[in-house]
Design a protein around this motif. Structure first.
Motif, PDB file in Angstrom:
ATOM      1  N   UNK A 179       1.225  -1.069   0.236  1.00 15.33           N
ATOM      2  CA  UNK A 179      -0.116  -0.218  -0.323  1.00 15.33           C
ATOM      3  C   UNK A 179       0.750   1.909   0.232  1.00 15.33           C
ATOM      4  N   UNK A 218      -4.327   1.256  -2.028  1.00 17.07           N
ATOM      5  CA  UNK A 218      -3.874  -0.762  -1.722  1.00 17.07           C
ATOM      6  C   UNK A 218      -3.367  -1.230  -3.124  1.00 17.07           C
ATOM      7  N   UNK A 235      -7.310  -1.374  -5.270  1.00 13.60           N
ATOM      8  CA  UNK A 235      -8.353  -1.286  -4.570  1.00 13.60           C
ATOM      9  C   UNK A 235      -8.543  -0.441  -3.250  1.00 13.60           C
ATOM     10  N   UNK A 240      -8.940  -0.395   0.937  1.00 14.07           N
ATOM     11  CA  UNK A 240      -8.224  -1.586   2.055  1.00 14.07           C
ATOM     12  C   UNK A 240      -9.846  -3.021   2.102  1.00 14.07           C
ATOM     13  N   UNK A 241     -11.022  -2.458   2.418  1.00 14.70           N
ATOM     14  CA  UNK A 241     -12.316  -3.317   2.777  1.00 14.70           C
ATOM     15  C   UNK A 241     -12.125  -4.730   2.021  1.00 14.70           C
ATOM     16  N   UNK A 242     -11.624  -4.128   0.181  1.00 12.75           N
ATOM     17  CA  UNK A 242     -12.520  -5.091  -0.237  1.00 12.75           C
ATOM     18  C   UNK A 242     -10.993  -6.379  -0.308  1.00 12.75           C
ATOM     19  N   UNK A 243     -11.853  -7.666  -0.906  1.00 15.59           N
ATOM     20  CA  UNK A 243     -12.013  -8.955  -0.251  1.00 15.59           C
ATOM     21  C   UNK A 243     -10.452  -9.841  -1.435  1.00 15.59           C
ATOM     22  N   UNK A 244      -9.470  -9.914  -0.957  1.00 12.61           N
ATOM     23  CA  UNK A 244      -8.024 -10.119  -1.093  1.00 12.61           C
ATOM     24  C   UNK A 244      -8.401 -11.204  -1.866  1.00 12.61           C
TER      25      UNK A 244
END
Lengths: 825, 415
Positions: B49, B54, B69, B71-75
């Motif tokens: 990041x 990110x 993307x 920070x709260x998106x699904x890896x």
């Protein structure tokens, strides 16, 4: 392409790089030569959109061609159209006026009989990102929502979200929102999911799309129609839903069960996330869900894609925080493959350390031993420190491996081993004999400053047991002039001082030389100040020096504890399926580069050494974030409940042996004569009602106690009977100069208490715990009403007597216990 | 939510850049490459990041596939998406390399446009996409000495047809591949310490019309420890998962998978087996390591192939016509390449290494031995395709291929 200059260059390859360099070097310089007088020359290009778009994707600034491209978009060739649109969307912001020209073509395309052309035009119209065009876009978008073709509706729905974000301040059109809500029932699943996405963006200020019972059930029923991306989106949005009854909750859960074990990791992760948020009040269901995803997660760990493996590993680490034994039987899945990149290997080792148990420890250590000689030094060092971590529970086996590694005489391995030994000794002082024996002779292979610092620390602290310690230090002192590392010099000073205290005859001379050098010749201020401090300290006398320098040899916060506590799922549930867990590890490994162990704060606990006197009323400052809410609240309660300013302190530290001696001696005395006449100490017994304390993990208890500066010395494991905790602290009232020592025992037998009674063994019983007595009586009755075997007997011993302080302490302790038990319940 | 997607070559050239949301500047590409080059080691961490930007990236075909993307998106989603994108590009362009991406940039932009809208993934199904993608794939020259990125560790003898969507009128073919990856650890005493097999059945369908397909597995295929079927030697796996389009109504009784394959490639079934291999591991190594009088390190390696004789041939790191060995000082390894290895035979090699400052302790540092190989026509678990039926019956010449292959994911022998 640039034909004129091509012939000058000779025919070369026509690739982008050539094209660009031709532009930059040949074209401009030749133009300068040919037309030295003016800038008035024309550059002719074929203007094929293909060439322009390609050059743009290489990062060449093609904005000058914008007007030509605008003209090019009025073509029937769909491929060319698409390329022109790529170009236009990239440069529209630079040419808002010219972009107006495009709108007409786009609007015309929106009427095209071919749905593909319609959706293309609509998408790019909204991708231009020009607020000035909004008025022209609204009408085609409205029409797009009712288009026959699903692909146009998909684009139109998201188009409204784009439009809204272009002018976030503008009013939300209620008609559009209603239309979007009704499109949730669209037959095309992608349109439905896009509606959710668009509504989330448009209604961001209101907290996103409204998730009520009909919508939830509609979405759940259509979940199967969506592809995996749609499913993830729906599952994510549903996290906001709160089922109205338990029956409904379980209906939903059983609907979701199939996706929980989905072979697609994104769906599995999104479902688990949803499970955790739906059942946040039902830990048992949560744990069952975690068990259920074990299979899919392990499969993801063996996925063909390295990045997916890594992601799964990071999430497994999260799960292990709550169920340490979850993967115990599958430890072999975490063995490293030889071709795996270092970052995966390191994660796997972190997981392996967590999984160790009596059955697999031999296999695990054998495997880890194999990694210690890895070509990649980072991997090797990670493996060595992993063995060190396991050594906290299985010290003999691990020390044997570590000592064996020293024999390799490789500098990076030796350095890592010495650092690991230092950390191990800090938490397990019983290993010190083996370590001291192993240290002999390894200074020759140590090269880096980290390793030498570790060695110096060990020599300083255990100098009396390493026979060659003075000679090793002498080598360091002789070379101090050429020493570059500040850390090593500081550590050398401290180590020499400490060694001087226990072996003065051998060390005196070299200490003198070192201090002389540091004070007279050293240029670094830190080292000089440190040396001056020690020099003056020595003037104060040897006893003073001893008091300052003979610090702890081991981490005071660790008693008989091994392993990690099982955290509640809620601690990490929010970060599950986000980027958070993937980033943490890198920070963890960085913390490896540090000096001596006293200077590190382990975990989030405030270090006992650093916060020697800590006033209760200022506790808020001290607690660190991750220990979280419970401490926050307890601190608040404490601050309000303690009227008299009372400070607790852990200093001076009390060794377990000393504790035992004091406790037993006085206990015996106490038992002998019921009415103890002694002036200097007091006994007190109380019952505190805190139902779940015995189930509470020792670590959280310890952490909570440490926060208020109560040191816990020994525990029985949770859930065993009788359950005991021994603790101590020093109290100090603001108005009285002297401090008192309090020793305490918490006892939970699981039996009915005879009577809530306050038994004071002191001569004058009038020193009031009346208030407490009342409270206790009341609690006692409540307890019996509840079936009441829920009280913990607190026995305290104070020396010397100070009733006010004792009362204050008791109220702090009660508050901590209550907070903890309410936390647990 | 994905805000940008870009593809970089390993040297940092921008191949593809697409900004979906216009929220972060285009300097993100530069920032990412700076971060990548600033780090040492073989691969930077998957997530990096910079301020509130990110980067999530995967490496495929020697290229960086990067998404930026929040920070709260699904890896899981983003990594799966990037892998899927790479697979799509590979399907369309025939191979993944800097060159093929460069040549097909127009197609990839078109693909990105259809796959993601405003940062939201719309569809990655090749069935849907084939209606929208208009650009023809451009093939790079198939055999080029310069195109080294195509040369992988394991030779792709299952070579993919180039850009199969482009010529629909061609042959109609269907491939069913059973692919297994073994990871094995054999201890220094020759004991099998770990043996895992991850397998999958992959269907690549290039049939113009195929409404249903039935794949029959071994009758005695059983799942889990308790369940045993049939009279022959059981073919057992620990866990199985299926693609959601597979119908399992005949699976329990006859071990038949029914599905309607869509165009392109999909994984129909995945399974795994731990620790309990039906046969002995395919390779055994008998090493002797010592120091000779001249202070050299002697490694005598005897490698035995335990596959049934005359039935299988195996490949190690195929790249030269004959056996060869090479010392790689950088990774401190000796690479021994064996082009062909017949079952039931044994190969020996003696390596003499000059090691400066060799001591007896250095002998402990030798090892482990890692084998990478490909075993065609063989599955480690014994999973077989009994039959493959298509309905309606295909008119004209259609070709069905059933192929088995076992790769070494990680085959380690400790010394």
């Amino acid at each position: 392409m640039i034909w004129g200059f091509f012939s000058l260059d000779g025919t070369g390859q026509i690739n982008q790089v050539m094209y660009r360099t031709t532009h930059e070097n040949s074209l401009l310089s030749s133009a300068g030569k040919l037309f030295p007088a003016s800038n008035d020359w024309i550059f002719q290009q074929d203007n094929a959109p293909y060439h322009t778009a390609r050059a743009m994707s290489q990062g060449v600034d093609m904005s000058g061609l914008f007007s030509e491209m605008v003209k090019a978009c009025a073509t029937v060739d769909v491929v060319q159209k698409k390329l022109v649109y790529v170009f236009l969307c990239s440069y529209a912001a630079l040419n808002p006026e010219l972009s107006l020209l495009v709108i007409n073509t786009l609007r015309k395309d929106c009427q095209d009989p071919n749905p593909m052309v319609r959706s293309l035009a609509l998408r790019n119209m909204t991708n231009l990102r020009l607020p000035s065009l909004v008025e022209y876009v609204e009408q085609p978008l409205t029409a797009g929502l009712r288009d026959r073709a699903a692909c146009v509706r998909r684009v139109a729905v998201l188009g409204w979200a784009k439009l809204h974000n272009l002018q976030p301040s503008s009013e939300i059109d209620a008609a559009v929102v209603n239309e979007l809500y009704s499109l949730l029932r669209d037959p095309d699943p992608v349109v439905m999911v896009n509606c959710l996405r668009a509504l989330e963006e448009i209604l961001k200020d209101e907290g996103g799309v409204a998730i009520n019972k009909p919508i939830t059930h509609h979405l759940l029923n259509r979940l199967k129609e969506c592809d995996i991306w749609g499913q993830c989106e729906v599952l994510r949005v549903l996290q906001r839903y709160r089922p109205q009854s338990e029956d409904e909750l379980f209906d939903i859960l059983s609907l979701l069960d199939a996706s929980l074990v989905s072979p697609h990791p994104p769906v599995m992760a999104a479902t688990l996330s949803l499970f955790l948020s739906l059942c946040s009040g039902q830990p048992a269901v949560n744990l069952a869900a975690l068990e259920r995803v074990r299979g899919p997660l392990l499969a993801a760990c063996g996925s063909g894609s390295r990045e997916m493996r890594f992601t799964a590993l990071c999430h497994i680490q999260l799960l292990l925080r709550s169920i340490p034994g979850l993967m115990g039987a599958h430890y072999k899945r975490f063995f490293c493959g030889y071709a795996e990149p270092a970052y995966i290997k390191q994660r796997k080792m972190q997981v392996l350390v967590e999984l160790v148990n009596d059955e697999n420890v031999a296999m695990l250590l054998d495997e880890l031993k194999g990694y210690c000689t890895d070509v990649n030094t980072d991997t090797a060092q990670a493996a060595i420190s992993a063995i060190g971590r396991i050594g906290r529970s299985y010290s003999d086996r691990c020390l044997e491996i570590l000592t064996g590694l020293l024999g390799l005489k490789q500098d990076h391995i030796t350095s890592a081993v010495v650092q690991t030994m230092r950390d191990l000794v800090w938490v397990c002082p019983q290993c010190s004999d083996t370590v001291c024996f192993a240290l002999e002779g390894c200074e020759e292979t140590l090269q880096d400053s980290q390793g030498r610092q570790a060695l110096l620390w060990l020599l300083g602290v255990y100098g009396e047991r390493v026979s060659s310690a003075p000679y090793t230090l002498e080598v360091f002192i002789d070379g101090v002039r050429s020493e570059a590392s500040l850390g090593v010099k500081m550590e050398l000073l401290t180590a020499t001082m400490r060694l001087f205290l226990c072996r003065p005859a051998e060390t005196q001379d070299m200490l003198g030389r070192l201090l002389h050098y540091c004070i007279e010749e050293e240029t670094d201020m830190c080292v000089r100040d440190q040396a001056l401090l020690y020099y003056r300290l020595l003037h104060c006398g040897i006893e003073e020096t001893r008091k300052v320098l003979q610090g702890r040899r081991s981490d005071p916060s660790l008693g008989v504890l091994i392993g990690r506590p099982a955290e509640p799922v809620s601690q990490w549930a929010r970060s599950f399926n986000t980027l958070e867990p993937l980033r943490q590890g890198s920070i963890e490994t960085e913390s490896a580069s540090r000096g001596s162990p006293e200077h590190t704060t382990f975990d989030p606990k405030p270090n006992a050494d650093l916060s020697d006197t800590l006033d209760c009323s200022h506790i808020e400052k001290v607690h660190s974030d991750s220990d979280g809410r419970c401490l926050d609240s307890s601190a608040d309660i404490l601050a309000s409940s303690v009227a008299a300013p009372l400070s607790l302190s852990l200093f001076p530290a009390l060794s377990p042996e000393e504790f035992e001696r004091l406790w037993l001696q006085q206990r015996a005395l106490h038992a002998e004569q019921e009415e103890a006449e002694e002036e200097d100490f007091v006994w007190m017994e109380e019952c505190v009602r805190c139902p779940t304390i015995p189930c509470c993990s020792p670590q959280s208890l310890q952490a909570a106690m440490q926060l208020v500066n109560i040191q816990t010395l020994a525990f029985t494991p949770p859930q065993t009977l009788p359950w005991r905790v021994y603790l101590y602290t020093h109290t100090c009232l603001d108005d009285s100069p002297h401090s008192t020592l309090i020793l305490g025992e918490l006892l939970y037998t699981g039996e009915e208490p005879q009577k809530a009674e306050v038994n004071k063994g002191s001569a004058d019983g009038e020193v009031g715990v009346e208030g407490t007595e009342d409270e206790q009586a009341r609690q006692g009755t409540e307890a019996t009403a509840d079936g009441g075997q829920e009280t913990v007997k607190v026995t305290l011993r104070q020396q010397p007597r100070d009733d006010k302080a004792l009362k204050g302490f008791m109220s702090i302790l009660t508050t901590v216990l209550h907070t903890l038990s309410s936390e647990k319940a | 939510m994905i805000s940008q997607v870009f593809i970089l070559s390993s040297k940092g050239d921008h191949l593809i850049y697409k900004d979906f949301r216009g929220e972060s500047g285009s300097d993100a590409v530069g920032v990412f490459y700076e971060k990548v080059t600033a780090l040492t080691g073989d691969q930077p961490p998957v997530v990096m990041s910079h301020k509130d930007l990110h980067f999530v990236h995967v490496r495929q075909g020697g290229l960086y596939w990067v998404a930026t993307t929040t920070a709260d998106s699904s890896p899981f989603t983003i990594i799966e998406f990037l892998n899927r994108l790479a697979a799509l590009v590979k399907d369309y362009c025939g191979s993944l390399s800097e060159k093929s991406v460069q040549m097909n940039f127009a197609l990839i932009y078109e693909l990105l446009d259809e796959v993601v809208d405003y940062g939201y993934i719309q569809t990655t199904s090749s069935d849907v996409l084939k209606n929208f993608i208009q650009t023809e794939a451009v093939s790079s020259r198939p055999f080029s000495l310069f195109d080294l990125s195509n040369v992988g560790l394991v030779q792709k003898q299952l070579s993919r047809r180039l850009g199969f969507f482009s010529f629909q009128g061609g042959k109609s073919e269907i491939f069913v591949d059973v692919i297994e990856r073994m990871s094995v650890v054999i201890g220094s005493n020759g004991m099998l310490m770990k043996a895992d097999v991850e397998g999958e059945i992959r269907v690549k369908c290039y049939l113009p019309n195929c409404s249903e397909m039935r794949i029959g597995l071994n009758e005695e295929f059983s799942i889990g420890k308790s369940q045993l079927r049939g009279y022959g030697a059981a073919v057992r796996v620990d866990e199985v998962s299926f693609h959601q389009m597979v119908r399992l109504d005949e699976f329990d009784s006859h071990r038949i998978l029914r599905l309607c394959p869509s165009q392109g490639e999909q994984t129909v079934m995945q399974y795994q087996l731990s620790d309990d291999l039906p046969s002995a591991p395919p390779f055994r190594l008998f090493p002797t390591i010592e120091r000779d009088s001249g202070g050299r390190l002697l490694m005598y390696l005897k490698l035995r192939c335990d596959l049934p004789p005359k039935r299988f041939s195996t490949f190690h790191n195929l790249s030269s016509p004959d056996q060869s060995a090479e010392l790689k000082p950088q990774s401190r390894a000796v690479v021994w390449k064996i082009p062909r290895f017949t079952g039931g035979t044994q190969l020996s090699a003696l390596f003499k290494l000059e090691v400066p400052g060799l001591s007896s302790a250095s002998l402990l540092e030798v090892g482990p031995v890692g084998l990478s190989f490909e075993l065609p026509k063989l599955t480690a678990t014994g999973v077989q395709i009994r039959f493959l039926r298509l309905s309606p019956v295909q008119p004209g010449p259609s070709q069905r291929w059933v192929r088995y292959v076992t790769h070494s994911d990680s085959y380690t022998i400790r010394i």
